[in-house]
Every structure is written in C-alpha cells, then in structure tokens.
Design a protein around this motif. Structure first.
Motif, PDB file in Angstrom:
ATOM      1  N   MET A  38       0.824  -1.195   0.000  1.00 33.12           N
ATOM      2  CA  MET A  38       0.000   0.000   0.000  1.00 33.12           C
ATOM      3  C   MET A  38       0.867   1.259   0.000  1.00 33.12           C
ATOM      4  O   MET A  38       0.611   2.194  -0.736  1.00 33.12           O
ATOM      5  N   ALA A  39       1.889   1.275   0.828  1.00 26.39           N
ATOM      6  CA  ALA A  39       2.763   2.447   0.898  1.00 26.39           C
ATOM      7  C   ALA A  39       3.479   2.671  -0.432  1.00 26.39           C
ATOM      8  O   ALA A  39       3.636   3.815  -0.872  1.00 26.39           O
ATOM      9  N   LEU A  64       2.393   1.934  -3.432  1.00 26.07           N
ATOM     10  CA  LEU A  64       1.435   2.503  -4.386  1.00 26.07           C
ATOM     11  C   LEU A  64       1.196   3.983  -4.120  1.00 26.07           C
ATOM     12  O   LEU A  64       1.072   4.782  -5.052  1.00 26.07           O
ATOM     13  N   LEU A  65       1.156   4.371  -2.837  1.00 28.49           N
ATOM     14  CA  LEU A  65       0.978   5.785  -2.507  1.00 28.49           C
ATOM     15  C   LEU A  65       2.179   6.603  -2.973  1.00 28.49           C
ATOM     16  O   LEU A  65       2.017   7.723  -3.469  1.00 28.49           O
ATOM     17  N   PHE A 121      -1.616   5.951   6.615  1.00 25.55           N
ATOM     18  CA  PHE A 121      -2.100   4.601   6.374  1.00 25.55           C
ATOM     19  C   PHE A 121      -1.238   3.519   7.003  1.00 25.55           C
ATOM     20  O   PHE A 121      -1.619   2.364   7.012  1.00 25.55           O
ATOM     21  N   THR A 122      -0.055   3.861   7.520  1.00 24.24           N
ATOM     22  CA  THR A 122       0.775   2.808   8.118  1.00 24.24           C
ATOM     23  C   THR A 122       0.879   2.990   9.611  1.00 24.24           C
ATOM     24  O   THR A 122       0.712   4.034  10.145  1.00 24.24           O
TER      25      THR A 122
END
Length: 47
Positions: free
Chosen positions: A1-2, A4-5, A46-47
């Motif tokens: 996820m990180a 992709l951000l 998000f993390t």
C-alpha cells in the motif's frame, strides 16, 4: 500500500512540474501539494 501511494505521489508531482513548465501555475502548484500530501503524508496516515 505504501509503495502505491509513493508511486501516485511521484506521478502527481511530475504532472505538477509539467503544468508549471507549460504555464499553468495554479494547477501545477495544486498537483504538487496534493502529491506531497499523498506521498509522505498518506504513507504516515495509512501505516
């Protein structure tokens, strides 16, 4: 996820720089700010 951000943030910042070069100053600044918020800011949220 990180990851992709970070990729999304890089794309936004590059698009902002291209807009600045083309003379669209307001749109370029907005894209760069959003890119910075999504990149380091989004990763920390998000993390």
């Amino acid at each position: 996820m990180a990851f992709l951000l970070w990729i999304l943030a890089v794309i936004l910042v590059v698009a902002g720089i291209v807009s600045l070069v083309r003379g669209q100053i307001l749109w370029g600044v907005v894209l760069i700010i959003v890119g910075l918020l999504v990149g380091p800011g989004g990763v920390s949220i998000f993390t």
